[in-house]
Design a protein around this motif. Structure first.
Motif, mmCIF file in Angstrom:
data_model
loop_
_atom_site.group_PDB
_atom_site.id
_atom_site.type_symbol
_atom_site.label_atom_id
_atom_site.label_comp_id
_atom_site.label_asym_id
_atom_site.label_seq_id
_atom_site.Cartn_x
_atom_site.Cartn_y
_atom_site.Cartn_z
ATOM 1 N N GLU A 111 0.867 -1.180 0.000
ATOM 2 C CA GLU A 111 0.000 0.000 0.000
ATOM 3 C C GLU A 111 0.902 1.228 0.000
ATOM 4 O OE1 GLU A 111 -3.115 0.318 -0.371
ATOM 5 O OE2 GLU A 111 -4.135 -1.501 0.327
ATOM 6 N N TYR A 112 0.581 2.188 -0.869
ATOM 7 C CA TYR A 112 1.396 3.400 -0.976
ATOM 8 C C TYR A 112 0.703 4.553 -0.250
ATOM 9 C CZ TYR A 112 3.846 0.729 -4.533
ATOM 10 O OH TYR A 112 4.554 -0.253 -5.189
ATOM 11 N N LEU A 113 1.468 5.220 0.599
ATOM 12 C CA LEU A 113 0.973 6.362 1.371
ATOM 13 C C LEU A 113 1.770 7.596 0.994
ATOM 14 C CD1 LEU A 113 0.840 4.603 4.863
ATOM 15 C CD2 LEU A 113 -1.030 4.820 3.226
ATOM 16 N N SER A 114 1.215 8.765 1.283
ATOM 17 C CA SER A 114 1.885 10.017 0.943
ATOM 18 C C SER A 114 1.449 11.105 1.912
ATOM 19 C CB SER A 114 1.532 10.422 -0.493
ATOM 20 O OG SER A 114 1.985 11.727 -0.798
ATOM 21 N N LEU A 115 2.372 11.990 2.259
ATOM 22 C CA LEU A 115 2.020 13.120 3.121
ATOM 23 C C LEU A 115 1.378 14.247 2.333
ATOM 24 C CD1 LEU A 115 5.124 13.301 5.493
ATOM 25 C CD2 LEU A 115 2.873 12.341 5.963
ATOM 26 N N SER A 116 1.645 14.297 1.035
ATOM 27 C CA SER A 116 1.062 15.342 0.184
ATOM 28 C C SER A 116 -0.177 14.859 -0.548
ATOM 29 C CB SER A 116 2.098 15.813 -0.844
ATOM 30 O OG SER A 116 2.405 14.759 -1.760
ATOM 31 N N GLY A 117 -0.365 13.542 -0.626
ATOM 32 C CA GLY A 117 -1.482 12.993 -1.382
ATOM 33 C C GLY A 117 -1.178 12.796 -2.854
ATOM 34 N N LYS A 118 0.031 13.126 -3.296
ATOM 35 C CA LYS A 118 0.383 13.013 -4.719
ATOM 36 C C LYS A 118 0.915 11.644 -5.089
ATOM 37 C CE LYS A 118 1.584 17.941 -4.923
ATOM 38 N NZ LYS A 118 2.679 18.921 -5.145
ATOM 39 N N LEU A 119 1.509 10.941 -4.136
ATOM 40 C CA LEU A 119 2.173 9.674 -4.445
ATOM 41 C C LEU A 119 1.549 8.495 -3.711
ATOM 42 C CD1 LEU A 119 5.897 10.906 -4.333
ATOM 43 C CD2 LEU A 119 4.425 10.635 -6.336
ATOM 44 N N GLY A 120 0.320 8.670 -3.260
ATOM 45 C CA GLY A 120 -0.359 7.606 -2.538
ATOM 46 C C GLY A 120 -1.501 8.174 -1.718
ATOM 47 N N ALA A 121 -2.150 7.298 -0.957
ATOM 48 C CA ALA A 121 -3.231 7.762 -0.088
ATOM 49 C C ALA A 121 -2.672 8.744 0.934
ATOM 50 C CB ALA A 121 -3.871 6.570 0.621
ATOM 51 N N GLN A 122 -3.327 9.895 1.068
ATOM 52 C CA GLN A 122 -2.777 10.932 1.929
ATOM 53 C C GLN A 122 -2.938 10.580 3.405
ATOM 54 O OE1 GLN A 122 -3.948 14.918 1.008
ATOM 55 N NE2 GLN A 122 -2.642 15.828 2.574
ATOM 56 N N VAL A 123 -1.848 10.741 4.132
ATOM 57 C CA VAL A 123 -1.832 10.480 5.569
ATOM 58 C C VAL A 123 -2.018 11.804 6.298
ATOM 59 C CG1 VAL A 123 -0.463 9.629 7.505
ATOM 60 C CG2 VAL A 123 -0.313 8.506 5.283
ATOM 61 N N ARG A 124 -3.007 11.854 7.166
ATOM 62 C CA ARG A 124 -3.278 13.062 7.948
ATOM 63 C C ARG A 124 -3.481 12.680 9.410
ATOM 64 N NH1 ARG A 124 -6.823 12.813 3.766
ATOM 65 N NH2 ARG A 124 -6.743 14.352 2.090
ATOM 66 N N ALA A 125 -3.349 13.682 10.264
ATOM 67 C CA ALA A 125 -3.653 13.510 11.686
ATOM 68 C C ALA A 125 -4.308 14.783 12.171
ATOM 69 C CB ALA A 125 -2.397 13.215 12.497
ATOM 70 N N THR A 126 -5.220 14.689 13.111
ATOM 71 C CA THR A 126 -5.838 15.882 13.673
ATOM 72 C C THR A 126 -4.942 16.477 14.751
ATOM 73 O OG1 THR A 126 -7.035 14.658 15.383
ATOM 74 C CG2 THR A 126 -8.134 14.939 13.254
ATOM 75 N N THR A 127 -5.070 17.767 14.929
ATOM 76 C CA THR A 127 -4.307 18.438 15.985
ATOM 77 C C THR A 127 -4.655 17.842 17.342
ATOM 78 O OG1 THR A 127 -4.382 20.471 14.672
ATOM 79 C CG2 THR A 127 -3.771 20.693 16.975
ATOM 80 N N HIS A 128 -5.924 17.498 17.522
ATOM 81 C CA HIS A 128 -6.363 16.954 18.809
ATOM 82 C C HIS A 128 -5.677 15.630 19.123
ATOM 83 C CE1 HIS A 128 -9.078 14.963 21.705
ATOM 84 N NE2 HIS A 128 -9.278 16.185 22.152
ATOM 85 N N SER A 129 -5.444 14.792 18.085
ATOM 86 C CA SER A 129 -4.833 13.487 18.346
ATOM 87 C C SER A 129 -3.373 13.627 18.764
ATOM 88 C CB SER A 129 -4.934 12.601 17.103
ATOM 89 O OG SER A 129 -4.050 13.031 16.087
ATOM 90 N N PHE A 130 -2.720 14.729 18.387
ATOM 91 C CA PHE A 130 -1.359 14.968 18.859
ATOM 92 C C PHE A 130 -1.355 15.173 20.366
ATOM 93 C CE2 PHE A 130 0.456 15.265 14.748
ATOM 94 C CZ PHE A 130 1.828 15.305 14.926
ATOM 95 N N GLY A 131 -2.346 15.919 20.853
ATOM 96 C CA GLY A 131 -2.361 16.264 22.261
ATOM 97 C C GLY A 131 -1.377 17.388 22.551
ATOM 98 N N PRO A 132 -1.564 18.111 23.649
ATOM 99 C CA PRO A 132 -0.712 19.275 23.930
ATOM 100 C C PRO A 132 0.740 18.931 24.216
ATOM 101 C CG PRO A 132 -2.174 18.808 25.785
ATOM 102 C CD PRO A 132 -2.620 17.931 24.664
ATOM 103 N N LEU A 133 1.005 17.794 24.841
ATOM 104 C CA LEU A 133 2.382 17.471 25.215
ATOM 105 C C LEU A 133 3.235 17.151 23.997
ATOM 106 C CD1 LEU A 133 1.805 15.340 28.442
ATOM 107 C CD2 LEU A 133 2.271 17.783 28.236
ATOM 108 N N LEU A 134 2.732 16.267 23.130
ATOM 109 C CA LEU A 134 3.488 15.913 21.931
ATOM 110 C C LEU A 134 3.587 17.098 20.980
ATOM 111 C CD1 LEU A 134 4.985 13.719 20.410
ATOM 112 C CD2 LEU A 134 2.805 12.996 19.412
ATOM 113 N N LEU A 135 2.489 17.828 20.823
ATOM 114 C CA LEU A 135 2.525 18.996 19.943
ATOM 115 C C LEU A 135 3.466 20.061 20.489
ATOM 116 C CD1 LEU A 135 1.384 20.175 17.356
ATOM 117 C CD2 LEU A 135 -0.482 21.165 18.683
#
Length: 557
Positions: free
Chosen positions: A118-142
């Protein structure tokens, strides 16, 4: 060949359980094809390092291990920086002369095979785009990603708490920025009374840090639909592990984006996976190609988080492998966690290179068969010094090894095949379209707009009551927000001026009445003071009676 060497290799690499075959040990250029250099499948969650100079075969070693793991039913995640690994989905070329020569020298039967990819991509150009919500980061990791201090991170925690309490979803960076600006404004400050408040200086630091992250390209990573880490743990109906390849060639100039994703992914895996201890085989293996990008310019807080995750995630059944040019690219605290080592050739062209070479040589187990420094510089392409952890947790003897060729294609897929695989991927429908649902940004802006509209109406009503000619409601509604604010301020100034004028007139009237009373009192006091002097004369008495008669309505003498 030296019998003692053969005995040591046979004893050190013998396995009574499934393992991955890496290649055959060498001594003085001669191969020992009886004892294979291999690593137990159960030890692949002990983390590892694949290092070596450019062109020495690091990526092919990664491909070899990832392919065997997939065949063994272990899901694999690979960060492909240069786009070299797209060919893992296609079988290798059994007629390639170099492959034929290598496998013949190793006395190994080559069986070409593609793998489920399976091909993934952070930009969405070279595979399924991978995203994360700000909330899932949480304040400590962010906070670590934004390189915040403890005070600033506590303010970030306050923001997250406020959003949780008020149903304001934090999905992307613009949601976080909008919430910060609102709570720092005059409208939002009263809301913060129950949360402890925050200084404008700290808000400025947070907003600038968000801008820096956006400028580094990381803003495209935040949003929905959020990638589910469980999708990395899939196997095929036939029992093969799915290889998830994150294509990064289009964002390789944005290392902050790369490192942000990697840290989030490891943290999410650690949070969501249960403790499993030692398993017969890992639940997942990560391979980070060009791993120095993960550590370059990273803050100490970020390095600490990477070290903590690498140290603890082993018990979740996850193995982490860093692929880089020199072991010194990896911080010592992380390097100490890497028990499986494949060291390709290093070149010593500068004093710094020579120093790095000496440091690298000292990290390997002692051996009587090799001059480690000399051997590292004399290894050919596809050869490496190998030491791994045995099933007993003891490092195996150091072995100069000629590695097997990967069973999948060592050349990238052509663009048409690659595009076709992306389009038919099961991830295309799940992660292909961006979702921009109502979140903190929209809800806060709607709240601000409603407050401004109410203020405009209140100002209009007040202007009417004060007799000030206001802009009509129709005209006010056709203004821009900036014009509305200007008109509201103008009306407020006129109302204030009218109120001040009325107050001045009231005070003038009160002052005039007070002055009249004071004058009357002074007249009476003067008459009383002079009355005793004129009482002896009839005329004086008449004068006094006349005065009092005038003042008090007259009377008979």
């Amino acid at each position: 060949m030296d019998k003692a060497f053969q005995d040591e290799m046979a004893a050190g690499y013998a396995l009574a359980e499934p393992g991955l075959v890496i290649g055959s040990p060498m001594l003085a250029g001669e191969l020992d094809n009886v004892a294979r250099v291999q690593v137990a499948l159960s030890m692949m969650n002990r983390h590892g390092l694949i290092a070596g100079a450019t062109g020495t075969g690091k990526t092919k070693t990664l491909q070899l291990l990832a392919g065997q793991l997939s065949k063994a039913g272990v899901p694999v995640f690979v960060a492909d920086i240069k786009g070299d690994l797209t060919g893992m989905a296609a079988p290798g070329d059994a007629t390639n002369p170099k492959v034929v020569e290598r496998m013949t020298s190793l006395e190994w039967t080559y069986q070409p095979s593609g793998h489920p990819v399976e091909y993934l991509s952070l930009s969405g150009k070279l595979g399924a785009q991978v995203r994360a919500t700000t909330h899932s980061f949480g304040p400590l990791l962010l906070g670590k990603v934004l390189d915040l201090n403890d005070t600033q991170t506590s303010i970030l925690s306050l923001i997250f708490k406020y959003c949780d309490d008020n149903d304001l979803p934090l999905l992307d960076l613009k949601d976080l920025a909008a919430t910060l600006k609102y709570l720092a404004s005059d409208d939002g400050k009263p809301v913060l009374a129950d949360y402890g408040g925050m200084s404008s200086a700290s808000v400025g630091v947070l907003l600038r840090s968000i801008v820096v992250l956006e400028q580094a390209g990381a803003d495209i990573f935040f949003g929905e639909p959020e990638f589910e880490v469980a999708d990395l743990l899939r196997t095929t109906p036939g029992g093969e592990g799915v290889v998830s390849i994150l294509e990064l060639s289009d964002v390789m100039d944005q290392p902050r984006l790369f490192s942000t994703f990697m840290l989030w992914m490891l943290a999410r895996l650690y949070e969501t996976l249960p403790e499993v201890g030692d398993l017969p085989k890992p639940k997942l293996c990560f391979f980070f190609d060009e791993a120095h990008l993960l550590f370059d310019d990273a803050s100490q807080a970020l390095l600490d988080e990477i070290e903590r995750t690498a140290r603890l995630i082993r018990s979740k059944g996850v193995g982490v492998y860093f692929v880089t040019q020199a072991p010194t690219d990896v911080p010592s605290s992380v390097l100490a966690q890497l028990g499986n080592r494949v060291q390709h050739a290093l070149r010593a062209f500068t004093p710094d290179d020579a120093d790095a070479l000496r440091k690298t040589a000292r990290t390997f187990p002692t051996t009587t068969f090799y001059d480690v420094e000399k051997t590292i510089t004399s290894l050919g392409t596809g050869e490496a010094l190998v030491t791994v952890l045995s099933p007993r947790g003891v490092p195996t003897p150091l072995a100069a090894t000629r590695l097997l060729a990967p069973d999948s294609s060592m050349t990238p897929l052509d663009p048409v095949q690659f595009a076709g695989r992306i389009a038919t991927s099961s991830f295309a429908a799940k992660y292909g379209a961006t979702i921009d649902r109502e979140s903190a940004y929209e809800r806060i802006n709607a709240k601000i707009a409603a407050a401004h509209a109410a203020a405009a109406q209140a100002a209009t009503d007040a202007a009417v009551r004060a007799g000030v000619d206001p802009t009509t409601a129709t005209g006010l509604n056709t203004m821009t927000p900036a014009q509305q604010r200007a008109e509201i301020n103008r009306q407020a100034r006129e109302i204030a001026a009218a109120q001040k004028q009325a107050e001045r007139e009231r005070k003038a009237q009160e002052k005039a009445a007070a002055d009249a009373r004071k004058a009357q009192q002074r007249t009476i006091d003067t008459a009383l003071r002079t009355g005793g002097k004129v009482m002896t004369s009839r005329l004086g008495q008449d004068v006094i009676r006349g005065v009092f008669g005038t003042l008090f309505g007259g009377g008979k003498r």
